[in-house]
Design a protein around this motif. Structure first.
Motif, PDB file in Angstrom:
ATOM      1  N   GLU A  52      18.520  52.538   7.347  1.00 42.90           N
ATOM      2  CA  GLU A  52      18.262  51.374   6.169  1.00 42.90           C
ATOM      3  C   GLU A  52      16.826  51.292   5.076  1.00 42.90           C
ATOM      4  OE1 GLU A  52      19.363  47.146   4.521  1.00 42.90           O
ATOM      5  OE2 GLU A  52      19.899  48.809   6.162  1.00 42.90           O
ATOM      6  N   LEU A  53      16.256  51.948   5.702  1.00 41.75           N
ATOM      7  CA  LEU A  53      15.594  52.657   3.927  1.00 41.75           C
ATOM      8  C   LEU A  53      15.628  53.881   3.396  1.00 41.75           C
ATOM      9  CD1 LEU A  53      12.251  51.989   3.344  1.00 41.75           C
ATOM     10  CD2 LEU A  53      11.386  53.669   4.969  1.00 41.75           C
ATOM     11  N   THR A  54      16.681  54.539   4.081  1.00 32.67           N
ATOM     12  CA  THR A  54      16.944  55.772   2.374  1.00 32.67           C
ATOM     13  C   THR A  54      17.746  54.940   2.277  1.00 32.67           C
ATOM     14  OG1 THR A  54      17.973  56.772   4.471  1.00 32.67           O
ATOM     15  CG2 THR A  54      15.950  57.266   4.382  1.00 32.67           C
ATOM     16  N   PRO A 110      16.954  63.141   3.381  1.00 31.21           N
ATOM     17  CA  PRO A 110      16.782  61.377   3.660  1.00 31.21           C
ATOM     18  C   PRO A 110      15.062  61.243   3.583  1.00 31.21           C
ATOM     19  CG  PRO A 110      18.940  62.760   4.880  1.00 31.21           C
ATOM     20  CD  PRO A 110      17.712  63.573   3.691  1.00 31.21           C
ATOM     21  N   ALA A 111      14.534  62.339   4.135  1.00 27.99           N
ATOM     22  CA  ALA A 111      13.124  62.198   4.086  1.00 27.99           C
ATOM     23  C   ALA A 111      12.336  62.275   3.181  1.00 27.99           C
ATOM     24  CB  ALA A 111      12.189  62.998   4.802  1.00 27.99           C
ATOM     25  N   GLY A 112      12.870  62.318   1.939  1.00 22.32           N
ATOM     26  CA  GLY A 112      12.440  62.047   0.853  1.00 22.32           C
ATOM     27  C   GLY A 112      12.709  61.190   0.132  1.00 22.32           C
ATOM     28  N   ASP A 113      13.739  60.893   0.161  1.00 21.44           N
ATOM     29  CA  ASP A 113      14.620  59.266  -0.084  1.00 21.44           C
ATOM     30  C   ASP A 113      13.870  57.789   0.402  1.00 21.44           C
ATOM     31  OD1 ASP A 113      16.894  60.464  -1.290  1.00 21.44           O
ATOM     32  OD2 ASP A 113      18.067  60.291   0.082  1.00 21.44           O
ATOM     33  N   ALA A 114      13.059  58.526   1.789  1.00 27.58           N
ATOM     34  CA  ALA A 114      12.611  57.369   2.822  1.00 27.58           C
ATOM     35  C   ALA A 114      11.147  56.928   2.034  1.00 27.58           C
ATOM     36  CB  ALA A 114      11.498  57.685   3.905  1.00 27.58           C
ATOM     37  N   VAL A 115      10.413  58.421   1.579  1.00 30.46           N
ATOM     38  CA  VAL A 115       9.468  58.388   0.985  1.00 30.46           C
ATOM     39  C   VAL A 115       9.004  57.490  -0.624  1.00 30.46           C
ATOM     40  CG1 VAL A 115       7.241  60.028  -0.129  1.00 30.46           C
ATOM     41  CG2 VAL A 115       8.347  60.577   1.679  1.00 30.46           C
ATOM     42  N   ARG A 116      10.009  58.269  -1.444  1.00 26.10           N
ATOM     43  CA  ARG A 116      10.723  57.109  -2.980  1.00 26.10           C
ATOM     44  C   ARG A 116      10.203  56.001  -2.763  1.00 26.10           C
ATOM     45  NH1 ARG A 116      14.055  62.582  -3.232  1.00 26.10           N
ATOM     46  NH2 ARG A 116      15.148  61.115  -2.956  1.00 26.10           N
ATOM     47  N   ALA A 117      11.177  55.476  -1.185  1.00 26.28           N
ATOM     48  CA  ALA A 117      11.354  54.260  -1.283  1.00 26.28           C
ATOM     49  C   ALA A 117       9.540  53.209  -1.610  1.00 26.28           C
ATOM     50  CB  ALA A 117      12.654  53.933  -0.043  1.00 26.28           C
ATOM     51  N   ILE A 118       8.970  53.751  -0.467  1.00 28.97           N
ATOM     52  CA  ILE A 118       8.407  53.566  -0.114  1.00 28.97           C
ATOM     53  C   ILE A 118       6.885  53.710  -1.342  1.00 28.97           C
ATOM     54  CG2 ILE A 118       8.871  51.927   1.970  1.00 28.97           C
ATOM     55  CD1 ILE A 118       6.323  54.668   1.619  1.00 28.97           C
TER      56      ILE A 118
END
Length: 209
Positions: free
Chosen positions: A34-36, A114-122
């Motif tokens: 969901e976060l990514t 996706p890990a980068g997407d998650a970090v950017r999201a928060i």
């Protein structure tokens, strides 16, 4: 007229409800997805519950707040330093410039995943949340910083890097430039881009004079 018979509901054709550790793992995976996919602002417990095929009550019993759930999902979902290829220990035949290109490729691969997407999201949320910011730094940024500091020190010993360039500030330059191109400029990071960043930005910054 012949009545239509309905097949009986059995364990064979009914999805099994997850419980215990299996349910918690499913919720964490759903929260990370969901976060990514939607980002932190649009992240919702309802969305996680739908993905995990469970009820919101099951989530709130384990994670009282959205932040608790996001933090736990990040701890589980973000790649470990080893999975990011850190630390990187080149053999003696590898120059500092070539070693830095390898690390830059690894960083680029992670921040476009996706890990980068998650970090950017928060990231924005982390700016106002010291605990979350520390989690991101410990798990995602500190390992690559340490790897780069190690390569810079190795370069000093080889006569390829100035001693005063071995600092955390200098080590953060490559990740910062790569992240800037991906997040703000929304440009792809190909081999030519990585080479240009190393040769035009980083080598002039650190090379022995």
């Amino acid at each position: 007229m012949t009545a239509t018979r309905t097949a009986p509901v059995t364990e064979a054709n009914t999805p099994q409800r997850k419980r215990g550790a299996a349910l918690e793992d499913a919720i964490r995976e759903a929260a990370y997805a969901e976060l990514t996919e939607v980002g932190y602002t649009a992240f919702s417990v309802e969305g996680v519950a739908a993905r995990a095929r469970t009820g919101k009550a099951s989530i709130y019993r384990r994670w009282p707040t959205k932040q608790d759930l996001v933090t736990d999902a990040l701890c589980t979902g973000l790649p470990t330093p080893a999975q990011c290829g850190m630390p990187f220990e080149p053999d003696d035949s590898v120059t500092t410039a070539d070693a830095l290109r390898t690390v830059a490729r690894t960083i680029a691969r992670v921040i476009t995943s996706p890990a980068g997407d998650a970090v950017r999201a928060i990231k924005c949320e982390a700016a106002a949340d010291p605990e979350l910011a520390q989690l991101i730094d410990d798990r995602f940024q500190a390992p690559r910083r340490a790897a780069l500091l190690g390569l810079l020190q190795r370069g000093v010993e080889r006569g390829e890097v100035r001693p005063d360039a071995v600092t955390a500030l200098v080590a953060d330059v490559i990740p910062a430039v790569l992240t800037h191109r991906v997040i703000l400029q929304r440009e792809p990071l190909g081999e030519a881009d990585i080479t240009a960043i190393i040769e035009q930005v980083f080598i002039p910054l650190i090379e022995a004079r």
